[in-house]
Design a protein around this motif. Structure first.
Motif, PDB file in Angstrom:
ATOM      1  N   PHE A 580       0.836  -1.189   0.000  1.00  0.00           N
ATOM      2  CA  PHE A 580       0.000   0.000   0.000  1.00  0.00           C
ATOM      3  C   PHE A 580       0.879   1.249   0.000  1.00  0.00           C
ATOM      4  CE2 PHE A 580      -3.981  -2.078   0.570  1.00  0.00           C
ATOM      5  CZ  PHE A 580      -3.708  -3.223   1.333  1.00  0.00           C
ATOM      6  N   VAL A 581       0.453   2.272  -0.752  1.00  0.00           N
ATOM      7  CA  VAL A 581       1.155   3.552  -0.802  1.00  0.00           C
ATOM      8  C   VAL A 581       0.465   4.521   0.148  1.00  0.00           C
ATOM      9  CG1 VAL A 581       1.847   5.474  -2.252  1.00  0.00           C
ATOM     10  CG2 VAL A 581       1.816   3.168  -3.191  1.00  0.00           C
ATOM     11  N   ILE A 582       1.219   5.119   1.080  1.00  0.00           N
ATOM     12  CA  ILE A 582       0.637   6.076   2.011  1.00  0.00           C
ATOM     13  C   ILE A 582       1.201   7.478   1.801  1.00  0.00           C
ATOM     14  CG2 ILE A 582       0.094   4.332   3.755  1.00  0.00           C
ATOM     15  CD1 ILE A 582       2.648   5.065   5.220  1.00  0.00           C
ATOM     16  N   GLU A 583       2.261   7.603   1.013  1.00  0.00           N
ATOM     17  CA  GLU A 583       2.813   8.922   0.717  1.00  0.00           C
ATOM     18  C   GLU A 583       3.600   8.828  -0.584  1.00  0.00           C
ATOM     19  OE1 GLU A 583       4.879  10.781   3.960  1.00  0.00           O
ATOM     20  OE2 GLU A 583       6.018  12.073   2.632  1.00  0.00           O
ATOM     21  N   GLU A 584       3.180   9.621  -1.584  1.00  0.00           N
ATOM     22  CA  GLU A 584       3.819   9.529  -2.877  1.00  0.00           C
ATOM     23  C   GLU A 584       5.146  10.282  -2.895  1.00  0.00           C
ATOM     24  OE1 GLU A 584       0.703  12.794  -4.570  1.00  0.00           O
ATOM     25  OE2 GLU A 584       1.868  11.664  -6.022  1.00  0.00           O
ATOM     26  N   ASP A 585       5.889  10.097  -3.965  1.00  0.00           N
ATOM     27  CA  ASP A 585       7.205  10.702  -4.109  1.00  0.00           C
ATOM     28  C   ASP A 585       7.092  12.220  -4.079  1.00  0.00           C
ATOM     29  OD1 ASP A 585       9.880  10.348  -6.586  1.00  0.00           O
ATOM     30  OD2 ASP A 585       9.794  11.292  -4.620  1.00  0.00           O
ATOM     31  N   LYS A 586       7.882  12.865  -3.204  1.00  0.00           N
ATOM     32  CA  LYS A 586       7.884  14.326  -3.097  1.00  0.00           C
ATOM     33  C   LYS A 586       8.918  14.965  -4.010  1.00  0.00           C
ATOM     34  CE  LYS A 586       4.887  14.292   0.301  1.00  0.00           C
ATOM     35  NZ  LYS A 586       3.516  14.837   0.145  1.00  0.00           N
ATOM     36  N   GLY A 587       9.456  14.197  -4.939  1.00  0.00           N
ATOM     37  CA  GLY A 587      10.504  14.714  -5.805  1.00  0.00           C
ATOM     38  C   GLY A 587      11.894  14.353  -5.337  1.00  0.00           C
ATOM     39  N   ASP A 588      11.969  13.562  -4.234  1.00  0.00           N
ATOM     40  CA  ASP A 588      13.269  13.206  -3.683  1.00  0.00           C
ATOM     41  C   ASP A 588      13.691  11.797  -4.064  1.00  0.00           C
ATOM     42  OD1 ASP A 588      11.694  13.006  -0.416  1.00  0.00           O
ATOM     43  OD2 ASP A 588      11.477  11.740  -2.178  1.00  0.00           O
ATOM     44  N   GLY A 589      12.836  11.052  -4.782  1.00  0.00           N
ATOM     45  CA  GLY A 589      13.210   9.720  -5.209  1.00  0.00           C
ATOM     46  C   GLY A 589      12.763   8.615  -4.279  1.00  0.00           C
ATOM     47  N   TRP A 590      11.994   8.931  -3.208  1.00  0.00           N
ATOM     48  CA  TRP A 590      11.546   7.919  -2.246  1.00  0.00           C
ATOM     49  C   TRP A 590      10.023   7.942  -2.150  1.00  0.00           C
ATOM     50  CZ3 TRP A 590      14.963   4.626   0.169  1.00  0.00           C
ATOM     51  CH2 TRP A 590      16.325   4.940   0.056  1.00  0.00           C
ATOM     52  N   THR A 591       9.436   6.778  -1.983  1.00  0.00           N
ATOM     53  CA  THR A 591       7.991   6.620  -1.798  1.00  0.00           C
ATOM     54  C   THR A 591       7.743   5.873  -0.498  1.00  0.00           C
ATOM     55  OG1 THR A 591       7.593   6.572  -4.176  1.00  0.00           O
ATOM     56  CG2 THR A 591       5.873   5.650  -2.782  1.00  0.00           C
ATOM     57  N   ARG A 592       6.773   6.349   0.279  1.00  0.00           N
ATOM     58  CA  ARG A 592       6.483   5.726   1.572  1.00  0.00           C
ATOM     59  C   ARG A 592       5.373   4.691   1.394  1.00  0.00           C
ATOM     60  NH1 ARG A 592       4.672   8.970   7.056  1.00  0.00           N
ATOM     61  NH2 ARG A 592       4.949   7.245   8.548  1.00  0.00           N
ATOM     62  N   ILE A 593       5.616   3.472   1.853  1.00  0.00           N
ATOM     63  CA  ILE A 593       4.663   2.375   1.651  1.00  0.00           C
ATOM     64  C   ILE A 593       4.372   1.704   2.984  1.00  0.00           C
ATOM     65  CG2 ILE A 593       5.452   1.972  -0.706  1.00  0.00           C
ATOM     66  CD1 ILE A 593       6.989  -0.461   0.353  1.00  0.00           C
ATOM     67  N   ARG A 594       3.344   0.851   2.987  1.00  0.00           N
ATOM     68  CA  ARG A 594       2.961   0.113   4.195  1.00  0.00           C
ATOM     69  C   ARG A 594       2.659  -1.317   3.791  1.00  0.00           C
ATOM     70  NH1 ARG A 594      -1.899   2.674   6.407  1.00  0.00           N
ATOM     71  NH2 ARG A 594      -0.479   4.070   7.516  1.00  0.00           N
ATOM     72  N   ARG A 595       3.212  -2.267   4.567  1.00  0.00           N
ATOM     73  CA  ARG A 595       2.917  -3.677   4.343  1.00  0.00           C
ATOM     74  C   ARG A 595       1.743  -4.103   5.212  1.00  0.00           C
ATOM     75  NH1 ARG A 595       7.632  -5.605   4.805  1.00  0.00           N
ATOM     76  NH2 ARG A 595       8.090  -6.077   2.610  1.00  0.00           N
ATOM     77  N   ASN A 596       1.745  -3.734   6.466  1.00  0.00           N
ATOM     78  CA  ASN A 596       0.619  -3.968   7.378  1.00  0.00           C
ATOM     79  C   ASN A 596       0.599  -2.827   8.383  1.00  0.00           C
ATOM     80  OD1 ASN A 596       2.625  -4.707   9.367  1.00  0.00           O
ATOM     81  ND2 ASN A 596       2.730  -6.726   8.362  1.00  0.00           N
TER      82      ASN A 596
END
Length: 623
Positions: A580-596
């Motif tokens: 699951f994606v909880i925060e998209e890329d802010k232009g820094d090359g990283w995406t915040r995701i959640r497994r559970n």
């Protein structure tokens, strides 16, 4: 009127000219077929030209839902768009030329050539037949003539033999009588052959006269008329060739006139005004810089104090002083953890290099020594590139939700645009709800048409969507009212709620300005005076963190590669795993995701394929 029978004057016979006429008429047909081929190639050229013009017009048409559509509000771009549309119509006229030439020239001439070949074949067949007939008559005359000549010679020899026998006294009377009868018989045969020869000669002369004065002239006349019709037909086709072009000239002229009118409609002053409206910032010009007298340390301190006050009009001013101190303690729990646990180094290849977290480049520590006047002046002069950096981040989707990174006038326009979009979405949802309500009423009155309960789930979903959209619209209307001056300054609670946006904005500014310095460990160090002002009752502080819920999911993603999350704030993923994606890329090359519920963190954006929900920004992104 001169006819082709004149070709037979003198000793030259008409049949000798049949080969020449046959070659000439075949040459005429070849010329006609060559012209047909020429027109056919011309139609192909027209079609290819029209196709290339249409492709050219389509190539430069503005793309839907792209930045190019905004550019076409300028009169010069509108004129260019009108030119593209007229070129499309211009191409259509060349297609008309091709169609008319095909139907009026190529098709008609091809059918006429077939008819011409049949007619030519018939005429030359009649000529060959007449020629064979006269040759047969001539052979009959020659045969009758040779028979008459032979019979005459036989009769002459028989007469001489009779005279010889009659003069010989030794020959009996019976032999003489026999020779006399033989001579008379030969004489009669000669007379019959003469009569037959005379009759055959008269018949041949008659046939020859008819052949050379009636049959052959008629055949030649028909061939001549056929050839003249061919010449007239090819001339008419050439006129049609020109007329087809002439028919579309007025329409092509109208297209060119429209292009000229579009060019004349370009208004440079209006375009300049649109540029002013589009990029007007709303900032007030900075005040004068005070004179700094280095001969008196006291005056120097006063001068630095006045310079710091003059910088409060800058966009970065809201991050200095007390406001800086009040942002960090009141950031919501999960967003604060997002900033603190974000990896502090660029993501591994294949993504482009960039710092995923802005914490290392955080706000400048207030404990640092005050900058000299020259450094502050350079910073002021480089404020414009910072705004460009904001715009580039905004295009990448990393700007704050309230557009606080933009100048006031640009922020007002963006907020107004967002409010209008939300109002349209609200109206669309309301129309769907009304339609479903009517459908439900119909189902209630007529159960045989459908189940009314089947609509309830959709109505509930529409109701939830309406509540979300209205909440969003109210939030953006509040920000818009604040920008337009209809509301007082933002309260402390509002500042606390938008703390993350402002913190991100601060970090972005520091990333764009190369002359800024940050604290070594990425922390935010406050001066004692500021620390005393930002202290809050423990109960309020704890409530702010305890009441916070986890970030909602905004979409899903699929891991394209295996990533070993060894740094703090990262999470390990395996290839093909769905998360699951909880925060998209802010232009820094990283995406915040959640497994559970317990496992979440950052992964390189280039390692995953992101599928955002429809109501999320960037509906579907593939990095």
């Amino acid at each position: 009127m001169t006819t082709w029978f004149a070709l037979t004057t003198g000793k030259q016979l008409a049949e000798d000219q049949f080969d020449s006429l046959e070659k000439h008429t075949q040459w005429g047909i070849d010329i006609l077929e060559k012209y047909i081929k020429f027109v056919k190639e011309r139609t192909e050229i027209e079609l290819n030209y029209a196709k290339q013009l249409r492709n050219l017009s389509k190539k430069y048409q503005p793309k839907k839902n792209s930045k190019e559509e905004d550019e076409y509000k300028y009169s010069s771009c509108k004129a260019f768009l009108a030119t593209l549309n007229e070129m499309n119509d211009y191409a259509g006229q060349h297609e008309v030329i091709s169609e008319n030439m095909t139907s009026q020239i190529t098709t008609e001439l091809a059918r006429y050539v077939q008819e011409l070949k049949q007619e030519r074949k018939s005429h030359f067949h009649d000529g060959r037949k007449a020629q064979q007939h006269i040759e047969t008559c001539w052979k009959q005359l020659e045969s009758s003539k040779r028979r008459f000549e032979r019979d005459c010679k036989e009769a002459d020899r028989a007469q001489q033999y009779f005279e010889k026998m009659d003069a010989d006294i030794n020959v009996t009377k019976a032999d003489v009588e026999k020779a006399r009868q033989q001579a008379q018989l030969r004489q009669q045969m000669a007379e019959d052959s003469k009569a037959e020869y005379s009759s055959t000669l008269q018949k041949f002369n008659h046939e020859q006269h008819e052949h050379y004065h009636t049959h052959i002239p008629n055949i030649f006349q028909k061939i001549q008329e056929m050839e003249e019709r061919r010449i007239v037909r090819i001339g008419e086709s050439m006129k049609t060739f020109a007329e087809v072009d002439r028919q579309v000239v007025p329409i092509i002229g109208k297209c060119l006139d429209e292009i000229t009118r579009a060019a004349e409609s370009i208004h440079q002053k209006n375009d300049s005004q649109l540029v002013i409206e589009a990029f007007k910032s709303g900032f007030e010009p900075p005040g004068d810089v005070d004179f700094e007298d280095f001969t008196q340390p006291i005056k120097r301190a006063v001068s630095e104090s006045s310079l710091s006050n003059s910088k409060e009009g800058k966009p970065e001013s809201r991050f200095s002083g007390k406001s800086k101190g009040k942002l960090w303690p009141f950031i919501k729990k999960n967003k604060l953890m997002s900033l603190l646990t974000s990896p502090h180094q660029p993501p591994p290849p294949p993504p482009f290099s960039g710092s995923p977290s802005a914490v290392p480049n955080g706000p400048q520590s207030p404990k640092q020594q005050k900058e000299p006047l020259s450094h502050r002046f350079n910073e002021f002069m480089t404020s414009k590139p910072k705004i460009h950096c904001f715009r580039s981040l905004k295009r990448g989707g990393a700007g704050p939700e309230d557009f606080s990174n933009l100048p006031p006038e640009q922020r007002r326009k963006k907020l107004q645009q967002k409010v209008d979009e939300l109002n349209k979405d609200i109206q669309k949802e309301m129309d769907q709800r009304d339609a479903l309500t009517k459908m439900k009423d119909v189902y209630i009155k007529n159960p045989q048409m459908g189940d009314a309960a089947s609509v309830d789930h959709k109505l509930a979903e529409l109701g939830q969507n309406l509540e979300k959209l209205r909440s969003e619209a109210q939030k953006f209307e509040g920000w818009l009212a604040e920008v337009e001056g209809r509301l007082p300054a933002r309260t402390e609670q509002t500042r606390r709620q938008s703390g993350v946006c402002e913190s991100q904005n601060t970090l972005t500014v520091n990333n764009c300005a190369q002359d800024r310095e940050s604290s070594p460990d990425g922390s935010y160090t406050e001066e004692p005076s500021q620390e005393s002002e930002m202290k809050a009752p423990p109960t309020d502080f704890d409530d702010e963190f305890d009441d916070e819920e986890p970030l909602p999911t905004i979409g899903t993603c699929k891991a394209l590669y295996t990533f070993e999350g060894q740094n703090e704030g990262t999470i390990s993923v395996t290839e093909g795993e769905m998360l699951f994606v909880i925060e998209e890329d802010k232009g820094d090359g990283w995406t915040r995701i959640r497994r559970n519920e317990d496992e979440e963190g950052y992964v390189p954006t280039s390692y995953v394929e992101v599928f955002l929900e429809k109501n999320a920004k960037g509906a579907m992104t593939y990095i």
